[in-house]
Design an enzyme around this catalytic site. Structure first.
Site, PDB file in Angstrom:
ATOM      1  N   CYS A  50     -43.136   0.764  -3.863  1.00 34.08           N
ATOM      2  CA  CYS A  50     -42.271   1.110  -2.728  1.00 34.08           C
ATOM      3  C   CYS A  50     -43.132   1.738  -1.624  1.00 34.08           C
ATOM      4  O   CYS A  50     -43.975   2.580  -1.891  1.00 34.08           O
ATOM      5  CB  CYS A  50     -41.197   2.096  -3.182  1.00 34.08           C
ATOM      6  SG  CYS A  50     -40.074   2.554  -1.849  1.00 34.08           S
ATOM      7  N   CYS A  54     -41.731   9.375  -1.044  1.00 38.60           N
ATOM      8  CA  CYS A  54     -40.929  10.417  -1.700  1.00 38.60           C
ATOM      9  C   CYS A  54     -41.782  11.075  -2.791  1.00 38.60           C
ATOM     10  O   CYS A  54     -42.193  10.405  -3.753  1.00 38.60           O
ATOM     11  CB  CYS A  54     -39.661   9.820  -2.306  1.00 38.60           C
ATOM     12  SG  CYS A  54     -38.829   8.670  -1.188  1.00 38.60           S
ATOM     13  N   CYS A  57     -41.273  10.584  -6.616  1.00 31.44           N
ATOM     14  CA  CYS A  57     -40.930   9.271  -7.174  1.00 31.44           C
ATOM     15  C   CYS A  57     -42.112   8.515  -7.776  1.00 31.44           C
ATOM     16  O   CYS A  57     -43.102   8.217  -7.094  1.00 31.44           O
ATOM     17  CB  CYS A  57     -40.271   8.412  -6.107  1.00 31.44           C
ATOM     18  SG  CYS A  57     -39.642   6.868  -6.815  1.00 31.44           S
ATOM     19  N   CYS A 126     -22.545  -0.655  -9.101  1.00 33.44           N
ATOM     20  CA  CYS A 126     -23.138   0.285  -8.138  1.00 33.44           C
ATOM     21  C   CYS A 126     -24.531  -0.233  -7.809  1.00 33.44           C
ATOM     22  O   CYS A 126     -25.223  -0.750  -8.684  1.00 33.44           O
ATOM     23  CB  CYS A 126     -23.219   1.675  -8.769  1.00 33.44           C
ATOM     24  SG  CYS A 126     -24.161   2.855  -7.773  1.00 33.44           S
ATOM     25  N   CYS A 186     -21.874   7.311  -3.362  1.00 34.69           N
ATOM     26  CA  CYS A 186     -22.476   8.132  -4.407  1.00 34.69           C
ATOM     27  C   CYS A 186     -23.696   8.789  -3.787  1.00 34.69           C
ATOM     28  O   CYS A 186     -24.633   8.097  -3.379  1.00 34.69           O
ATOM     29  CB  CYS A 186     -22.878   7.242  -5.590  1.00 34.69           C
ATOM     30  SG  CYS A 186     -23.873   8.091  -6.825  1.00 34.69           S
TER      31      CYS A 186
HETATM   32  N1  SAM Z   1     -35.150   3.290  -3.268  1.00 33.00           N
HETATM   33  C1  SAM Z   1     -33.798   3.701  -3.283  1.00 33.00           C
HETATM   34  C2  SAM Z   1     -33.605   5.046  -2.646  1.00 33.00           C
HETATM   35  O1  SAM Z   1     -34.558   5.790  -2.473  1.00 33.00           O
HETATM   36  O2  SAM Z   1     -32.452   5.354  -2.318  1.00 33.00           O
HETATM   37  C3  SAM Z   1     -33.156   3.675  -4.648  1.00 33.00           C
HETATM   38  C4  SAM Z   1     -33.916   4.134  -5.863  1.00 33.00           C
HETATM   39  S1  SAM Z   1     -34.398   5.847  -5.887  1.00 33.00           S
HETATM   40  C5  SAM Z   1     -35.491   5.860  -7.266  1.00 33.00           C
HETATM   41  C6  SAM Z   1     -32.922   6.682  -6.448  1.00 33.00           C
HETATM   42  C7  SAM Z   1     -32.956   8.163  -6.627  1.00 33.00           C
HETATM   43  O3  SAM Z   1     -33.620   8.489  -7.840  1.00 33.00           O
HETATM   44  C8  SAM Z   1     -33.682   9.014  -5.604  1.00 33.00           C
HETATM   45  O4  SAM Z   1     -32.930   9.214  -4.450  1.00 33.00           O
HETATM   46  C9  SAM Z   1     -33.885  10.321  -6.362  1.00 33.00           C
HETATM   47  O5  SAM Z   1     -32.794  11.188  -6.137  1.00 33.00           O
HETATM   48  C10 SAM Z   1     -33.906   9.873  -7.821  1.00 33.00           C
HETATM   49  N2  SAM Z   1     -35.234  10.107  -8.432  1.00 33.00           N
HETATM   50  C11 SAM Z   1     -36.337   9.356  -8.261  1.00 33.00           C
HETATM   51  N3  SAM Z   1     -37.380   9.864  -8.947  1.00 33.00           N
HETATM   52  C12 SAM Z   1     -36.913  10.972  -9.582  1.00 33.00           C
HETATM   53  C13 SAM Z   1     -37.517  11.936 -10.439  1.00 33.00           C
HETATM   54  N4  SAM Z   1     -38.805  11.877 -10.760  1.00 33.00           N
HETATM   55  N5  SAM Z   1     -36.751  12.933 -10.919  1.00 33.00           N
HETATM   56  C14 SAM Z   1     -35.440  13.002 -10.585  1.00 33.00           C
HETATM   57  N6  SAM Z   1     -34.816  12.120  -9.771  1.00 33.00           N
HETATM   58  C15 SAM Z   1     -35.548  11.125  -9.264  1.00 33.00           C
HETATM   59 FE1  SF4 Z   2     -38.988   4.245  -2.848  1.00 28.80          FE
HETATM   60 FE2  SF4 Z   2     -38.754   5.963  -4.855  1.00 28.80          FE
HETATM   61 FE3  SF4 Z   2     -38.395   6.806  -2.376  1.00 28.80          FE
HETATM   62 FE4  SF4 Z   2     -36.547   5.145  -3.514  1.00 28.80          FE
HETATM   63  S1  SF4 Z   2     -37.052   7.239  -4.140  1.00 28.80           S
HETATM   64  S2  SF4 Z   2     -37.413   5.012  -1.438  1.00 28.80           S
HETATM   65  S3  SF4 Z   2     -37.917   3.899  -4.792  1.00 28.80           S
HETATM   66  S4  SF4 Z   2     -40.324   5.991  -3.246  1.00 28.80           S
END
Ligand code: SAM
Ligand code: SF4
Ligand code: DTB
Length: 331
Positions: A50, A54, A57, A126, A186
Site C-alpha cells: 500500500c 500509516c 500498518c 462490508c 463503520c
Molecule cells: N486500506 C484501507 C484503509 O486504510 O481504510 C482498508 C484496510 S486498513 C488495514 C483497515 C484498518 O485496520 C485501519 O484503518 C486500522 O484502523 C486497522 N489496522 C491496521 N493495522 C492495524 C494494527 N497493526 N493494529 C490495529 N489496527 C490496525
Molecule cells: Fe494502506 Fe494500511 Fe494505511 Fe489501509 S491502513 S491505507 S492498508 S497502509
C-alpha cells in the site's frame, strides 16, 4: 449529539469506574440486545504494497514487515472463505484491500462481482478498500455492499503524527459518500499508538458528532508489528481500554461497538469487562487481515461461559430499531 464537546466526553470517561460501567450497561440494555454479540469475519482480498504510510500498518509498502504482497484474490478463493465464515457462524463478511483509494477498472469490477456473490450467499457484506470517489460508493451499494469501513483512527490533532499521506478530512469525505450512497458507516479507531487521553476522547467526539452516527464503531488495540514505526509501543492499560469502550457505548447508544484488533493479547477477563462496558461485536476467525485473532473455539467458549450468543443480523437491526431487510434464514 450537537451539544457535545470534549469536556462532556471527558466527564463521562472519567466517571468513577463503577458509575461508568453502570451508565454503559443502562444504555446498552435500553438500546441493544444485552445478550447478543455480532460475529463478523474479515478477509484480506488484496494484501500489502500500500502506498500510504500509516505508521501502525504492516501492509504499507514503506515498512519492511512479514507481509508478502499479493494481488487481488480470485473470486473462487474469496467465496470459499465466505462459505467457511458462514459455516463457522459469522453473519457479516468484511473484505479489506490495501489500497489508498479505489480505481475504476477491472480490479474494482472484480470486487463488485465478489460483493454481489457474497451478498447472494446471505451474508452482510462490508468492504474496506480505502478512499472512494465519483460514483464508486453508489456502485458498491448497488452490487450489494451493505457497510463500508473507513476508520478515523485517532483525533484530528494526532492524525498527522500517524499518517502523512492523507488528511483527516479525506477520511470524512469518503464517509460522507458512503452515507449518501445509502450504505451503513463503520468507523472507529486504534488505541495504543502513543496518543494521549484527549486524542481518544477527540476520536469519540468526532464519531459521536457525525450525523447520523456510525452504525458500527470498531475499537482496535494496536497490534505492534515488527518493521512498522510503532513496533515498540507498549500495551494499552486494559482499564483505559474498557473506559473507552464504555464511553463509546454511552455516546453512541445505537451503534454496534466492535472489540476489534488486539483481542489475541487480551485476557478473557478484559474482554468480559469490554462486553460489560457495551462492546457487542467481534471478529471471528483465527486471522484478522494479516495478523492473528483468537481461535473461534476459544471465543465460543468465552461466549458460552458468559451466557452470550451470536446475534443474527435481523436481531441486531431489531435491537437498533432499524428496518429488517435481511432475507436470511436463522443462523
Ligand atoms: N486500506 C484501507 C484503509 O486504510 O481504510 C482498508 C484496510 S486498513 C488495514 C483497515 C484498518 O485496520 C485501519 O484503518 C486500522 O484502523 C486497522 N489496522 C491496521 N493495522 C492495524 C494494527 N497493526 N493494529 C490495529 N489496527 C490496525
Ligand atoms: Fe494502506 Fe494500511 Fe494505511 Fe489501509 S491502513 S491505507 S492498508 S497502509
Ligand atoms: C477494523 O477497525 N479493524 C479491522 C477491520 N476494521 C478492517 C482490521 C484490523 C487489522 C489488524 C492488523 C492486520 O491484521 O493486518
Amino acid at each position: 449529539m450537537p451539544s457535545l464537546n470534549l469536556e462532556k466526553v471527558r466527564e463521562i470517561h472519567d466517571l468513577p469506574f463503577t458509575t461508568l460501567i453502570y451508565r454503559a450497561l443502562e444504555t446498552h440494555h435500553k438500546h441493544q440486545d444485552p445478550a447478543g454479540v455480532q460475529a463478523c469475519s474479515l478477509k484480506s482480498i488484496k494484501t500489502g504494497s500500500c502506498p500510504e504510510d500509516c505508521k501502525y500498518c504492516p501492509q504499507s509498502a514503506r515498512y519492511n514487515t512479514f507481509v508478502e504482497p499479493e494481488k487481488l484474490m480470485d473470486k473462487e478463493t474469496v467465496l470459499n472463505d465466505a462459505t467457511d465464515a458462514k459455516t463457522a457462524g459469522a453473519s457479516r463478511f468484511c473484505m479489506g484491500a490495501a489500497w489508498k483509494q479505489v480505481k475504476d477498472g477491472p480490479e474494482f469490477d472484480q470486487v463488485l462481482d465478489i460483493v454481489s456473490e457474497v451478498n447472494e450467499m446471505g451474508m452482510e457484506v462490508c468492504c474496506t478498500l480505502g478512499m472512494l470517489g465519483g460514483d464508486q460508493a453508489d456502485r458498491l451499494k448497488d452490487a450489494g455492499c451493505k457497510v463500508y469501513n473507513h476508520n478515523l483512527d485517532t483525533s484530528r490533532e494526532y492524525y498527522s503524527k500517524i499518517v502523512s499521506t492523507r488528511a483527516y478530512d479525506d477520511r470524512l469525505d469518503t464517509l460522507k459518500l458512503v452515507r449518501d450512497a445509502g450504505m451503513e458507516v463503520c468507523s472507529g479507531g486504534i488505541l495504543g499508538m502513543g496518543e494521549g487521553k484527549d486524542d481518544r476522547l477527540g476520536l469519540l467526539l468526532e464519531l459521536a458528532q457525525m450525523d447520523p452516527q456510525p452504525d458500527s464503531v470498531p475499537i482496535n488495540s494496536l497490534v505492534p508489528v515488527p518493521g512498522t514505526p510503532l513496533e515498540d509501543q507498549g500495551k494499552v492499560d486494559p482499564i483505559d481500554f474498557v473506559r473507552t469502550i464504555a464511553t463509546a457505548r454511552i455516546l453512541m447508544p445505537k451503534a454496534m461497538v466492535r472489540l476489534s484488533a488486539g483481542r489475541k493479547e487480551m485476557s478473557d477477563e478484559t474482554q468480559t469487562l469490554c462486553f460489560l462496558a457495551g462492546a457487542n461485536s467481534i471478529f471471528l476467525g483465527d486471522q484478522l487481515l494479516t495478523t492473528p485473532n483468537p481461535e473461534s473455539s476459544k471465543d465460543f467458549a468465552l461466549l458460552d461461559r458468559l451466557g452470550l450468543r451470536k446475534l443474527h443480523p435481523d436481531e441486531a437491526r431489531k435491537a437498533q430499531g432499524k428496518e429488517i431487510v435481511s432475507p436470511l434464514a436463522p443462523a
